[in-house]
Structures are given as structure tokens and as C-alpha cells.
Design an enzyme around this catalytic site. Structure first.
Site, PDB file in Angstrom:
ATOM      1  N   ASN A  12     -26.866 -37.670   7.306  1.00 29.22           N
ATOM      2  CA  ASN A  12     -26.064 -38.874   7.102  1.00 29.22           C
ATOM      3  C   ASN A  12     -24.649 -38.599   7.614  1.00 29.22           C
ATOM      4  O   ASN A  12     -23.874 -37.904   6.960  1.00 29.22           O
ATOM      5  CB  ASN A  12     -26.045 -39.227   5.608  1.00 29.22           C
ATOM      6  N   TRP A  13     -24.333 -39.139   8.773  1.00 27.85           N
ATOM      7  CA  TRP A  13     -23.027 -38.885   9.380  1.00 27.85           C
ATOM      8  C   TRP A  13     -21.898 -39.628   8.663  1.00 27.85           C
ATOM      9  O   TRP A  13     -20.726 -39.347   8.911  1.00 27.85           O
ATOM     10  CB  TRP A  13     -23.034 -39.301  10.852  1.00 27.85           C
ATOM     11  N   LYS A  14     -22.254 -40.611   7.840  1.00 26.32           N
ATOM     12  CA  LYS A  14     -21.272 -41.440   7.144  1.00 26.32           C
ATOM     13  C   LYS A  14     -20.319 -42.087   8.166  1.00 26.32           C
ATOM     14  O   LYS A  14     -20.747 -42.410   9.270  1.00 26.32           O
ATOM     15  CB  LYS A  14     -20.548 -40.633   6.070  1.00 26.32           C
ATOM     16  N   HIS A 100     -27.072 -45.625  -1.238  1.00 26.19           N
ATOM     17  CA  HIS A 100     -26.300 -44.391  -1.361  1.00 26.19           C
ATOM     18  C   HIS A 100     -25.221 -44.577  -2.424  1.00 26.19           C
ATOM     19  O   HIS A 100     -24.669 -45.667  -2.582  1.00 26.19           O
ATOM     20  CB  HIS A 100     -25.670 -44.030  -0.013  1.00 26.19           C
ATOM     21  N   GLU A 102     -22.227 -43.853  -2.549  1.00 27.32           N
ATOM     22  CA  GLU A 102     -20.952 -44.342  -2.042  1.00 27.32           C
ATOM     23  C   GLU A 102     -20.982 -45.855  -1.869  1.00 27.32           C
ATOM     24  O   GLU A 102     -19.967 -46.534  -2.063  1.00 27.32           O
ATOM     25  CB  GLU A 102     -20.605 -43.627  -0.733  1.00 27.32           C
ATOM     26  N   GLU A 170     -29.524 -37.573  -5.110  1.00 29.10           N
ATOM     27  CA  GLU A 170     -28.208 -37.031  -4.805  1.00 29.10           C
ATOM     28  C   GLU A 170     -27.322 -37.108  -6.052  1.00 29.10           C
ATOM     29  O   GLU A 170     -26.811 -38.187  -6.385  1.00 29.10           O
ATOM     30  CB  GLU A 170     -27.545 -37.831  -3.674  1.00 29.10           C
ATOM     31  N   GLY A 176     -20.323 -33.709  -1.370  1.00 27.05           N
ATOM     32  CA  GLY A 176     -19.074 -33.336  -0.726  1.00 27.05           C
ATOM     33  C   GLY A 176     -18.175 -32.423  -1.531  1.00 27.05           C
ATOM     34  O   GLY A 176     -17.050 -32.149  -1.125  1.00 27.05           O
ATOM     35  N   SER A 214     -24.228 -31.506  -1.046  1.00 25.70           N
ATOM     36  CA  SER A 214     -23.690 -30.212  -0.615  1.00 25.70           C
ATOM     37  C   SER A 214     -24.776 -29.241  -0.161  1.00 25.70           C
ATOM     38  O   SER A 214     -24.672 -28.030  -0.376  1.00 25.70           O
ATOM     39  CB  SER A 214     -22.833 -29.581  -1.728  1.00 25.70           C
ATOM     40  N   GLY A 235     -25.154 -34.416   4.239  1.00 24.60           N
ATOM     41  CA  GLY A 235     -23.928 -35.102   4.608  1.00 24.60           C
ATOM     42  C   GLY A 235     -23.098 -34.299   5.584  1.00 24.60           C
ATOM     43  O   GLY A 235     -23.373 -34.243   6.772  1.00 24.60           O
ATOM     44  N   GLY A 236     -22.057 -33.629   5.080  1.00 25.15           N
ATOM     45  CA  GLY A 236     -21.106 -32.927   5.941  1.00 25.15           C
ATOM     46  C   GLY A 236     -21.732 -31.937   6.899  1.00 25.15           C
ATOM     47  O   GLY A 236     -21.302 -31.819   8.057  1.00 25.15           O
TER      48      GLY A 236
END
Length: 251
Positions: A12-14, A100, A102, A170, A176, A214, A235-236
């Protein structure tokens, strides 16, 4: 893990990536997937909607899958700034992330909204990745399993089947932050998710359950080895080709 559950590593590049660096990242991941020629796992990247078309074109034929990060429940209409599941499919997507944390927190998405978006994904021929997870307050109050059950029953539409549903757990407090639950805690959560799914749909034992929060190359093998973990929603670490491919290799 059931033989029918092929591991899925999704990135997920967000809200990251302009055209040049996004395509370069996608091509680097695609080349790694092409060289590995994995038949026993799937690898997916979910770039921002502005890049879905270009990324899908850049990685075509490599074996790397492309998805969206969100969709509207409607197929078209007066919904300024939104993207429909049909638009994502037309751009080359095969999957879409819905619910998600977010989006739930920043945009006020309820379980009912997530459910409608999952149904929209099916309508367009996409596989929804339905996200669930507890906050730190909910976890400290001992409500983790109850929260997961409520989100699952509210967000997964009726008529779900294993071949058109992915669920991602998640923990909100782990996204993150560099913090992760222990392997036994992940296993307990995933076992509960599997049990709840068994009460609301047929074929729950074949639904792929992803862990997110993470996940990185250094902890992927341990997290993926937890019970009932069939892959990761990353994610990151998905923004670095080598790191993301290391996670895919660990699957």
C-alpha cells in the site's frame, strides 16, 4: 495453511509517488517478481489512483498485480474527487483496499460504507481487501477480539466467497510506528478472524488473511509464520523495492 490459500504480499503506497518515481519503483518490483517467477505466491502493489493506469501498463506481463487504495460505492455520478471500482478495473487493477484504518479515521468510513465498497468491488470484478483493526485504547481495554468481530460482521458483505475476498488485520497502533504485536498475539487475532468468518460465510477456511502494521524485511518471516497468516499488507516498506521483495521472498 490450507493448500488453497496462496500467500499474498500487497504493498500500500498510500499518498506517495509521482509519475517518474512511481513507475521506477513499480518496474523494480516487477523485475524482481519476474525473475523469481513465483508460482506459489502473489505480489500486489496499490499505488495512488493517479498512477494505477501507468503502473499497470509498466508492469504488464511481469506477474505483478496492481490494485487501488479505495473506491466509491457507486459506479459513476456526482461524486467529485472519488474513483469508482469500475474506473480502477478499467485502469488495469485487479484488487482494491477498502476500510483501511486511515480511511475509517480520517474520512469517517463506517462498517456499512466499507461493506458497500466491497460490494462495489465485486460489481466491477475486483477483489476487495477488507481492512480491520483495533486502536491502542481498544486494545488496552481488552476489546481487541470484540472490535475485530464487529468490524468483520459489519464490513464483509453477504455472499462472500474465498475467491473474491481478502481480509487484512492491521492493528491501528502498529501502523507506521515500528511497533508490532507478538507472534502469538497475531496468531490469536487471526484465529479469531477465521472463526468469525466461519459464522458469516461458506469456505472461510480458504479466505486469505493478511497481517499489516510495520511489517518489514527483518520481521516478515516471523510474522508470516504466525498461525493463519497468509500474507501481508505492507505500508512504508513497500516504497523500497528491495525491502518489499524481501518480504515477498519470506512468504
Amino acid at each position: 495453511m490450507a493448500r488453497t490459500r496462496r500467500p499474498l504480499i500487497a504493498g500500500n503506497w498510500k499518498m506517495n509517488g509521482l509519475q517518474a518515481d512511481g513507475i521506477a519503483l513499480a518496474k523494480a518490483v516487477a523485475e524482481g517478481v519476474r525473475q523469481a517467477a513465483w508460482a506459489d505466491r502473489e505480489v500486489l502493489v496499490c499505488p495512488p489512483s493517479t498512477l494505477v493506469l501507468a503502473v499497470a501498463a509498466a508492469v504488464r506481463g511481469s506477474g505483478l498485480l496492481v490494485g487501488g487504495q479505495n473506491c466509491h460505492a457507486k459506479a459513476s455520478g456526482a461524486h467529485t474527487g472519488d474513483v469508482s471500482a469500475e474506473m480502477l478495473r478499467d485502469a488495469g487493477a485487479s484488487h482494491v483496499i477498502v476500510g483501511h484504518s486511515e480511511r475509517r479515521a480520517d474520512c469517517g468510513e463506517t462498517d456499512a460504507i466499507v461493506r458497500a465498497k466491497a460490494e462495489a468491488a465485486w460489481r466491477a470484478g475486483l477483489t476487495p481487501i477488507v481492512c480491520i483493526g483495533e486502536t491502542l485504547d481498544e486494545r488496552e481495554a481488552g476489546r481487541t477480539l470484540a472490535v475485530l468481530e464487529g468490524q468483520l460482521t459489519g464490513s464483509v458483505p453477504g455472499g462472500a466467497t474465498a475467491d473474491r475476498l481478502v481480509v487484512a488485520y492491521e492493528p491501528v497502533w502498529a501502523i507506521g510506528t515500528g511497533k508490532t504485536p507478538t507472534t502469538p498475539e497475531v496468531a490469536v487475532a487471526h484465529a479469531h478472524i477465521r472463526k468469525v468468518l466461519g459464522g458469516i460465510m461458506e469456505g472461510a477456511t480458504s479466505v486469505r488473511l493478511l497481517y499489516g502494521g510495520s511489517m518489514k524485511g527483518s520481521n516478515a518471516a516471523e510474522l508470516l509464520a504466525a498461525g493463519d497468516v497468509d500474507g501481508g499488507l505492507v505500508g512504508g516498506a513497500s516504497l523500497k523495492a528491495d525491502e518489499f521483495l524481501a518480504i515477498a521472498k519470506a512468504a
